[in-house]
Design a protein around this motif. Sequence first.
Motif, PDB file in Angstrom:
ATOM      1  N   SER A  27       0.838  -1.202   0.000  1.00  0.00           N
ATOM      2  CA  SER A  27       0.000   0.000   0.000  1.00  0.00           C
ATOM      3  C   SER A  27       0.874   1.254   0.000  1.00  0.00           C
ATOM      4  O   SER A  27       0.579   2.237  -0.689  1.00  0.00           O
ATOM      5  CB  SER A  27      -0.933  -0.003   1.211  1.00  0.00           C
ATOM      6  N   ARG A  60       1.163   4.169  -3.050  1.00  0.00           N
ATOM      7  CA  ARG A  60       1.062   5.624  -2.873  1.00  0.00           C
ATOM      8  C   ARG A  60       2.277   6.327  -3.455  1.00  0.00           C
ATOM      9  O   ARG A  60       2.153   7.359  -4.127  1.00  0.00           O
ATOM     10  CB  ARG A  60       0.928   5.974  -1.389  1.00  0.00           C
ATOM     11  N   ILE A  89      -5.526   7.943  -3.732  1.00  0.00           N
ATOM     12  CA  ILE A  89      -4.361   7.412  -3.023  1.00  0.00           C
ATOM     13  C   ILE A  89      -3.116   8.244  -3.305  1.00  0.00           C
ATOM     14  O   ILE A  89      -2.357   8.592  -2.399  1.00  0.00           O
ATOM     15  CB  ILE A  89      -4.122   5.938  -3.416  1.00  0.00           C
TER      16      ILE A  89
END
Length: 379
Positions: free
Chosen positions: A155, A159, A181
Amino acid sequence: MRILHLSNEGLPDWRIEKYAITALNLGHELIFAGLKPVNYVRDTFSKLYEVNWTAKARYGIPYYWHAVKKQINNILQETRPDLVHAHNIFSARMMLEFDLPFVYDDHEYWSKQSQFLLEMEKLNKNKKTLRNLQVDLLRQTKTRIINYHVIRLWSKWEREVVSSVPTITISDEIAKGLKLIGNNEKVFVVPNFPMRNEIYGFEKPKFHDKLSSVYAGSDGHNKKKYPNRNIEGLFDIFDQHSIGKLMIIGWTGKSNEKIRYAGFLNRQDMFNEMSNHSLGLVPWRNHWSHGYTSPNKAYEYAHAGLLVMCTDSFSTIRATLKENCVAFENYDDMVSKLLYFKDNLSELYHKRLKIFEFARQNLLWENFEKRITEIYKMC
């Protein structure tokens, strides 16, 4: 321009190859680096390089990460690409460590995809006996730690990459999430539609006087059963109800009067087999991830002149195909709709003609080639 396609997977990979064919037709030179190709005979790429992406490298463990980085650095030094097309999060995150222009192609929505690790762990845990739970306690603890680690790591990588470079993904829903994001509007959609040469010469659908459906996929070869691809009970439904026959393309099995298996077929043979039927099924049971999923099979069905039927959780398929898609809530609802079409074959044929023409106008890779070249110019 010399373009390097960098992947943690190998060839064949049809999405990567479609990008390469598009660039090749524009006069660019294409190079591939990834896992060792298996039975790959096409000459789209001028050179093929092997990169040994280990699991520990994908987990971001420094020693193994730098081992892969060294391999890629040697390839970059030798090939001197003008642009790198990085496929999936691992290759894209690696390219942030080099001073080269690149575009990120997000085949998966990684911050969502990684959640499957926890879901799969819970499913597997529930299937174990108490004795097995005791024996595997250490292994389960280790797996849980790794899963939580990669969810946070992937994750974070997503980003970092999306906020830094132009990003391509497969659906509007994923693009919307990625823009949030990465706080970046440079996120673009290139769907996984077939190329024109794959469907060239197809004749319009023929009327079928009996109902027959298709399910295409490699699910039968998966050792793990993914919760987002759950078709439990599908075959029983065709055995127990008078809803026509079902052809399974992609794996082998024991055929009977109602269910037949075609095994693996190359793309041309796959399209030819599909055209012998009337309905294409995407029958995975409802799952939270389907809003971020856009299975290629739906668009392949359309080009073969099959009316598409899918679970109503596939919002991208429904939005793309519009009235050319029939959604069902559950398997009881699917049976009801199949029974309707069994008794209304002329109406079904009319819908097949409509989706066939719709696909040829709208569901083509070439419709997005201009977008691809514009994205490349941004890098």
